[in-house]
Motif scaffolding. Structure first.
Motif, PDB file in Angstrom:
ATOM      1  N   SER A   5       0.597  -1.200   0.076  1.00 38.59           N
ATOM      2  CA  SER A   5       0.120  -0.053   0.086  1.00 38.59           C
ATOM      3  C   SER A   5       0.814   1.279   0.039  1.00 38.59           C
ATOM      4  O   SER A   5       1.894   1.374   0.295  1.00 38.59           O
ATOM      5  N   ASN A   6       0.167   2.577  -0.488  1.00 35.52           N
ATOM      6  CA  ASN A   6       0.838   3.669  -0.421  1.00 35.52           C
ATOM      7  C   ASN A   6       2.131   3.714  -1.046  1.00 35.52           C
ATOM      8  O   ASN A   6       2.899   4.478  -0.644  1.00 35.52           O
ATOM      9  N   VAL A   7       2.506   3.179  -1.987  1.00 39.91           N
ATOM     10  CA  VAL A   7       3.752   3.133  -2.963  1.00 39.91           C
ATOM     11  C   VAL A   7       3.485   4.025  -4.203  1.00 39.91           C
ATOM     12  O   VAL A   7       4.641   4.588  -4.666  1.00 39.91           O
ATOM     13  N   THR A   8       2.446   3.731  -4.712  1.00 38.49           N
ATOM     14  CA  THR A   8       2.411   4.317  -6.370  1.00 38.49           C
ATOM     15  C   THR A   8       2.768   5.838  -6.124  1.00 38.49           C
ATOM     16  O   THR A   8       2.342   6.512  -5.455  1.00 38.49           O
ATOM     17  N   THR A   9       3.064   6.114  -7.380  1.00 35.07           N
ATOM     18  CA  THR A   9       3.702   7.625  -7.607  1.00 35.07           C
ATOM     19  C   THR A   9       2.559   8.235  -8.631  1.00 35.07           C
ATOM     20  O   THR A   9       2.803   9.430  -9.165  1.00 35.07           O
ATOM     21  N   LEU A  10       1.353   7.540  -8.515  1.00 32.13           N
ATOM     22  CA  LEU A  10       0.300   8.267  -9.437  1.00 32.13           C
ATOM     23  C   LEU A  10      -0.068   9.499  -8.956  1.00 32.13           C
ATOM     24  O   LEU A  10      -0.359   9.661  -7.851  1.00 32.13           O
ATOM     25  N   ALA A  11      -0.202  10.369  -9.753  1.00 35.89           N
ATOM     26  CA  ALA A  11      -0.936  11.640  -9.352  1.00 35.89           C
ATOM     27  C   ALA A  11      -1.713  12.284 -10.426  1.00 35.89           C
ATOM     28  O   ALA A  11      -1.595  12.228 -11.570  1.00 35.89           O
ATOM     29  N   LEU A  12      -2.897  12.843 -10.004  1.00 36.46           N
ATOM     30  CA  LEU A  12      -3.826  13.263 -11.003  1.00 36.46           C
ATOM     31  C   LEU A  12      -4.195  14.819 -10.790  1.00 36.46           C
ATOM     32  O   LEU A  12      -4.513  15.538  -9.555  1.00 36.46           O
ATOM     33  N   ASP A  13      -4.068  15.735 -11.916  1.00 38.64           N
ATOM     34  CA  ASP A  13      -4.142  17.326 -11.588  1.00 38.64           C
ATOM     35  C   ASP A  13      -5.756  17.431 -12.188  1.00 38.64           C
ATOM     36  O   ASP A  13      -6.145  17.407 -13.335  1.00 38.64           O
ATOM     37  N   LYS A  14      -6.703  17.582 -11.302  1.00 40.47           N
ATOM     38  CA  LYS A  14      -8.156  17.709 -11.511  1.00 40.47           C
ATOM     39  C   LYS A  14      -8.355  18.865 -12.454  1.00 40.47           C
ATOM     40  O   LYS A  14      -9.236  18.919 -13.070  1.00 40.47           O
ATOM     41  N   GLU A  15      -7.593  20.228 -12.120  1.00 35.98           N
ATOM     42  CA  GLU A  15      -7.801  21.169 -12.678  1.00 35.98           C
ATOM     43  C   GLU A  15      -7.837  21.076 -14.234  1.00 35.98           C
ATOM     44  O   GLU A  15      -8.577  21.305 -14.973  1.00 35.98           O
TER      45      GLU A  15
ATOM     46  N   PHE B 291      -0.055  -7.299 -10.986  1.00 34.40           N
ATOM     47  CA  PHE B 291      -0.665  -5.990 -10.272  1.00 34.40           C
ATOM     48  C   PHE B 291       0.622  -5.548  -9.095  1.00 34.40           C
ATOM     49  O   PHE B 291       0.322  -4.931  -8.354  1.00 34.40           O
ATOM     50  N   THR B 292       1.782  -5.788  -9.547  1.00 30.55           N
ATOM     51  CA  THR B 292       2.973  -5.294  -8.582  1.00 30.55           C
ATOM     52  C   THR B 292       3.471  -3.956  -9.365  1.00 30.55           C
ATOM     53  O   THR B 292       3.772  -4.033 -10.660  1.00 30.55           O
ATOM     54  N   SER B 293       3.534  -2.941  -8.668  1.00 31.29           N
ATOM     55  CA  SER B 293       4.160  -1.611  -9.205  1.00 31.29           C
ATOM     56  C   SER B 293       5.496  -1.604  -9.081  1.00 31.29           C
ATOM     57  O   SER B 293       6.267  -2.287  -8.255  1.00 31.29           O
ATOM     58  N   GLN B 294       6.326  -0.729  -9.929  1.00 27.48           N
ATOM     59  CA  GLN B 294       7.826  -0.832  -9.661  1.00 27.48           C
ATOM     60  C   GLN B 294       8.306  -0.246  -8.500  1.00 27.48           C
ATOM     61  O   GLN B 294       9.071  -0.554  -7.952  1.00 27.48           O
ATOM     62  N   SER B 295       7.228   1.022  -8.090  1.00 27.32           N
ATOM     63  CA  SER B 295       7.603   1.615  -6.687  1.00 27.32           C
ATOM     64  C   SER B 295       7.695   0.613  -5.662  1.00 27.32           C
ATOM     65  O   SER B 295       8.445   0.519  -4.600  1.00 27.32           O
ATOM     66  N   GLY B 296       6.449  -0.393  -5.682  1.00 25.97           N
ATOM     67  CA  GLY B 296       6.378  -1.463  -4.841  1.00 25.97           C
ATOM     68  C   GLY B 296       7.706  -2.338  -4.878  1.00 25.97           C
ATOM     69  O   GLY B 296       8.019  -2.821  -3.413  1.00 25.97           O
TER      70      GLY B 296
END
Ligand code: SF4
Ligand code: SF4
Lengths: 94, 328
Positions: A5-15, B291-296
């Motif tokens: 959990s809590n590792v993904t670098t995904l980010a979304l700019d809603k604007e 389902f595994t991410s690179q950061s993970g």
């Protein structure tokens, strides 16, 4: 099945989002849903950082550090061989 | 220009598939890029885009029985859709230039190409449209849903959009993993075998056949067990990190192996060795999953690799100590 959990670098700019729906279509883990013309991240930890959403967003509202989550590839990369994953000899055969 | 292909596979195709899974002559298993016809397609027929990895191509055409469609095969260097998209060979540039090379705009009257959804990491749909005039429609993840997708007017259900990772999918990648790591594990087994002859007073060659043989079998058993059981049991193993998931498997393997082989003093030396090998193989299985991410994976490797190395060294030291102890 969920990974860490809590590792993904995904980010979304809603604007920036124009609600075209591409991210929702391409994501193989149903991370996005588009409601009332705006995209939302509904399941962050399911993201595998494949980069499909960012690549197909026409207005570059999505950013992430994409790559393949593959230990063999990362190890090969460390020893200078073949870069990170998906060489002919690594495992991915999806 | 256009090659006609069958929706039925022949035994040659099936045999080839087995070889690819075992990593034999994998690079040679590519399809010539270009336009192919399945059935009797016309200018209004759908165009499906595929990688030139023969397994992907065969899998796709097998699902197309009874349909009249075009298949546009891209040059992905014989690599499957998912990996080629990640590398960028199944990419915007290749798609645009392949559409132009076969003259697709003269062959079909519509302006749509259907791509496998898993190619999306390599393709920017809006760029393809801009550069070629063709609209990218992302089809389902699995080729077996293609027919339903086309019949539903190119609409995918949410279920068709999700990757799954079923028992068969997980086991299909096991042979490649085993072939990839077998040489390294073989060397490790030989090293442990060599250490087996060390006693308090001298080097006893006869121990190679007893202790040495046992330890070699243990290393091999841990390797095969870890490579097969972890993928097979993945959803049910406790823990999120793969190196942690492997712990149960390691303990069970240890139990089985020590009860089959007569080990006496060496029992405790074998535990860290087995845990280290199963954990390493489990960690490498991350690359085969969907389902595994690179950061993970990077985070997992940061703590798992030092522990695996430490366990292995501890096991080797204990093994030598047990050898010296047994001889006194
Ligand atoms: S692809 Fe981009 S613009 Fe389209 S809905 Fe998603 S975030 Fe919004
Ligand atoms: S990177 Fe891939 S898995 Fe993550 S949200 Fe985007 S499309 Fe989904």
């Amino acid at each position: 099945m969920k990974y860490l959990s809590n590792v993904t670098t995904l980010a979304l700019d809603k604007e920036k989002c124009i609600g075209c729906g591409m991210c929702e279509i391409v994501c193989p883990h149903a991370v996005f849903s588009v409601v009332d013309g705006k995209a939302f991240i509904t399941d962050r930890d399911a993201c595998m950082e494949c980069g499909a959403c960012a690549r197909n967003c026409p207005v570059e509202a999505i950013t992430l550090d994409s790559g393949v989550g593959c230990a063999t590839g990362l190890i090969n990369g460390m020893f200078g061989g073949g870069g990170a994953c998906c060489g002919e000899k690594t495992c991915c055969s999806k | 220009m256009v090659t006609r292909v069958n929706a039925q596979l022949e035994w040659r195709d099936v045999l080839g598939a087995v070889k690819v899974r075992l990593n034999i002559g994998r690079m040679a298993y590519a399809v010539e890029p270009g336009l192919y016809a399945v059935g009797n397609p016309e200018e209004t027929s759908p165009v499906l885009v595929s990688a030139n990895y023969k397994l992907s191509f065969d899998y796709l055409r097998r699902e197309l029985g009874g349909l009249d469609v075009w298949i546009l095969v891209l040059d992905t260097k014989g690599v499957n859709v998912w990996c080629a998209a990640g590398k960028g060979t199944f990419g915007t540039d290749e798609l645009v230039s392949r559409i132009k090379a076969v003259g697709l705009e003269k062959i079909v009257s519509h302006r749509k190409v259907i791509l496998p959804q898993l190619s999306a990491p390599g393709i920017a749909a809006h760029e393809v449209k801009k550069q070629s005039g063709f609209q990218v429609v992302y089809g389902p993840v699995r080729a077996c849903d293609i027919k339903a997708f086309i019949h539903a007017g190119m609409e995918a259900t949410p279920e068709m959009r999700m990757v799954r990772f079923d028992f068969a999918d997980r086991l299909a990648v096991v042979p490649v993993e085993i072939v990839e790591w077998a040489p390294h594990v073989f060397l490790l087994g030989l090293a442990m075998l060599g250490l087996s002859g060390i006693t308090g007073v001298s080097y006893d060659l006869s121990l190679i056949w007893t202790r040495g043989f046992n330890v070699f079998m243990i290393v091999l058993g841990a390797f095969l067990g870890g490579s097969i059981l972890v993928p097979a049991l993945l959803p049910w193993l406790p823990g999120k990190a793969f190196s942690i998931k492997s712990l149960c498997v390691g303990l069970v393997l240890w139990g089985i192996l020590v009860s089959v082989l007569n080990l006496a003093l060496d029992v405790w030396a074998m535990l860290p060795v087995i845990l280290s090998i199963t954990s390493f193989m489990a960690m490498n299985f991350t690359g085969c999953t969907t389902f595994t991410s690179q950061s993970g994976v990077k985070r997992e490797m940061r703590y798992a690799i030092p522990v695996q190395i430490l366990l292995l060294i501890t096991g080797m030291i204990l093994w030598v100590i047990a050898g010296i102890g047994g001889s006194l």
